[in-house]
Design an enzyme around this catalytic site. Structure first.
Site, PDB file in Angstrom:
ATOM      1  N   GLU A  13      49.574  76.779   1.132  1.00 17.30           N
ATOM      2  CA  GLU A  13      48.498  75.833   0.849  1.00 17.30           C
ATOM      3  C   GLU A  13      47.768  76.142  -0.456  1.00 17.30           C
ATOM      4  O   GLU A  13      46.551  76.053  -0.535  1.00 17.30           O
ATOM      5  CB  GLU A  13      47.492  75.796   2.015  1.00 17.30           C
ATOM      6  CG  GLU A  13      48.078  75.367   3.353  1.00 17.30           C
ATOM      7  CD  GLU A  13      48.611  73.939   3.339  1.00 17.30           C
ATOM      8  OE1 GLU A  13      48.050  73.098   2.606  1.00 17.30           O
ATOM      9  OE2 GLU A  13      49.588  73.670   4.060  1.00 17.30           O
ATOM     10  N   ILE A  14      48.538  76.495  -1.493  1.00 22.47           N
ATOM     11  CA  ILE A  14      47.895  76.716  -2.789  1.00 22.47           C
ATOM     12  C   ILE A  14      48.435  75.761  -3.862  1.00 22.47           C
ATOM     13  O   ILE A  14      48.130  75.906  -5.029  1.00 22.47           O
ATOM     14  CB  ILE A  14      47.998  78.184  -3.253  1.00 22.47           C
ATOM     15  CG1 ILE A  14      49.412  78.741  -3.145  1.00 22.47           C
ATOM     16  CG2 ILE A  14      47.062  79.067  -2.442  1.00 22.47           C
ATOM     17  CD1 ILE A  14      50.336  78.286  -4.217  1.00 22.47           C
ATOM     18  N   GLY A  15      49.232  74.764  -3.430  1.00 20.31           N
ATOM     19  CA  GLY A  15      49.621  73.704  -4.360  1.00 20.31           C
ATOM     20  C   GLY A  15      50.966  73.853  -5.021  1.00 20.31           C
ATOM     21  O   GLY A  15      51.175  73.315  -6.119  1.00 20.31           O
ATOM     22  N   THR A  17      53.794  72.412  -4.255  1.00 18.80           N
ATOM     23  CA  THR A  17      54.407  71.094  -4.415  1.00 18.80           C
ATOM     24  C   THR A  17      53.691  70.281  -5.477  1.00 18.80           C
ATOM     25  O   THR A  17      54.325  69.599  -6.298  1.00 18.80           O
ATOM     26  CB  THR A  17      54.392  70.329  -3.080  1.00 18.80           C
ATOM     27  OG1 THR A  17      55.128  71.074  -2.105  1.00 18.80           O
ATOM     28  CG2 THR A  17      55.018  68.952  -3.236  1.00 18.80           C
ATOM     29  N   LYS A  38      63.900  71.256  -1.686  1.00 22.61           N
ATOM     30  CA  LYS A  38      62.996  71.908  -0.732  1.00 22.61           C
ATOM     31  C   LYS A  38      63.903  72.344   0.413  1.00 22.61           C
ATOM     32  O   LYS A  38      64.087  71.622   1.398  1.00 22.61           O
ATOM     33  CB  LYS A  38      61.941  70.912  -0.257  1.00 22.61           C
ATOM     34  CG  LYS A  38      60.930  71.466   0.738  1.00 22.61           C
ATOM     35  CD  LYS A  38      59.865  72.309   0.089  1.00 22.61           C
ATOM     36  CE  LYS A  38      58.780  72.685   1.103  1.00 22.61           C
ATOM     37  NZ  LYS A  38      57.832  73.660   0.549  1.00 22.61           N
ATOM     38  N   GLU A 117      61.868  74.708  -4.491  1.00 26.71           N
ATOM     39  CA  GLU A 117      60.565  75.119  -3.991  1.00 26.71           C
ATOM     40  C   GLU A 117      60.695  75.889  -2.692  1.00 26.71           C
ATOM     41  O   GLU A 117      61.313  75.412  -1.732  1.00 26.71           O
ATOM     42  CB  GLU A 117      59.653  73.916  -3.770  1.00 26.71           C
ATOM     43  CG  GLU A 117      58.237  74.330  -3.375  1.00 26.71           C
ATOM     44  CD  GLU A 117      57.379  73.186  -2.911  1.00 26.71           C
ATOM     45  OE1 GLU A 117      56.556  73.403  -1.993  1.00 26.71           O
ATOM     46  OE2 GLU A 117      57.526  72.072  -3.445  1.00 26.71           O
ATOM     47  N   ASN A 177      46.062  77.146 -10.323  1.00 34.84           N
ATOM     48  CA  ASN A 177      45.714  75.894  -9.658  1.00 34.84           C
ATOM     49  C   ASN A 177      44.387  76.056  -8.924  1.00 34.84           C
ATOM     50  O   ASN A 177      44.249  76.924  -8.052  1.00 34.84           O
ATOM     51  CB  ASN A 177      46.818  75.501  -8.660  1.00 34.84           C
ATOM     52  CG  ASN A 177      46.593  74.131  -8.073  1.00 34.84           C
ATOM     53  OD1 ASN A 177      46.086  73.230  -8.738  1.00 34.84           O
ATOM     54  ND2 ASN A 177      46.973  73.941  -6.827  1.00 34.84           N
TER      55      ASN A 177
END
EC number: 6.3.3.3
Length: 236
Positions: A13-15, A17, A38, A117, A177
């Site tokens: 959850e740090i971006g 994507t 992915k 990713e 980010n």
């Protein structure tokens, strides 16, 4: 010329994507063809076409020419939990070699820029013995690290960079980010990261509203990845 990178992050959850989509969009602005993989996605929703993951769909939208979903996301898992646990519950035994084969099917398309990713951070388990890092090692890909700007990010970034180097891979660049709009001393943290990270800073991405790949691309640079004259990094 084909350039391929593995995108990882300092945490979940740090971006990853968001940044990967921005990088692909920036490449498209240059007139380059793009593709993404992915390999494994947990947290998928049921649809008429089958299980679909929002992150994978975001990447798919930045692939030019278009890429079939099943190629982009070969392993789709419904529960939003650790991938190795979701895979085990689904009766799947995942290996780095298997996922590498899935990635190579996308590589065969020969896109100018292809991003793979990962899920979560560098040491997210894949099975009882391997982590997702084994996939990047199997593919011998240089790595792009997404650093989520929040308290603790310097430690997380440096530890991840050390792990990447220990695994014999090159950190091709990193992106800062902004995930915590209330982070104190953000500029001081950025200055420290710039001094300590031994790789190019590809961009500092603020919180955007609305969020879009085009907006993210405005804050990224690709020269150190692609080379001003046709690709210096990640060339295969």
């Amino acid at each position: 010329m084909s350039h391929r990178y593995f995108v990882t992050g300092t945490d979940t959850e740090i971006g990853k994507t968001t940044i990967a989509a921005g990088l692909l969009h920036a490449a498209r602005r240059r007139g380059l063809s793009t593709a993404a993989v992915k390999p494994i996605a947990a947290g998928c929703l049921r649809s008429a076409e089958g299980l679909r993951n929002d992150d994978a769909l975001t990447l798919q939208a930045e692939c030019a020419p278009s890429l079939d979903y099943d190629l982009l996301n070969p392993v789709a898992l419904e529960p939003p939990i650790a991938p190795h646990i979701a895979a085990r519950e689904a009766g799947l035994q995942l290996t780095a070699a298997q996922l590498a084969g899935d990635c190579r099917r996308v590589f065969a398309r020969g896109a100018d820029l292809t991003l793979v990713e990962g899920a979560g951070g560098w040491r997210v388990p894949l099975n009882g013995e391997q982590t997702l890092a084994a996939l990047a090692i199997e593919l011998k890909l240089p790595v792009i690290l997404v650093v989520g700007l929040r308290l603790g990010c310097i430690n997380h970034a440096l530890l991840t960079a050390e792990a990447i180097a220990a695994d014999g891979l090159r950190l091709a660049g990193w992106v800062a980010n902004q995930v915590d709009p209330h982070m104190e001393r953000q500029q001081s943290n950025l200055d420290s990261l710039r001094a300590l990270m031994k790789a190019p800073l590809l961009g500092v991405v603020p919180r955007l509203d609305p969020l879009s790949a085009a907006g993210v691309a405005d804050h990224l640079e690709l020269d150190s990845l692609l080379g001003a004259t046709g690709g210096l990094s990640g060339l295969r």
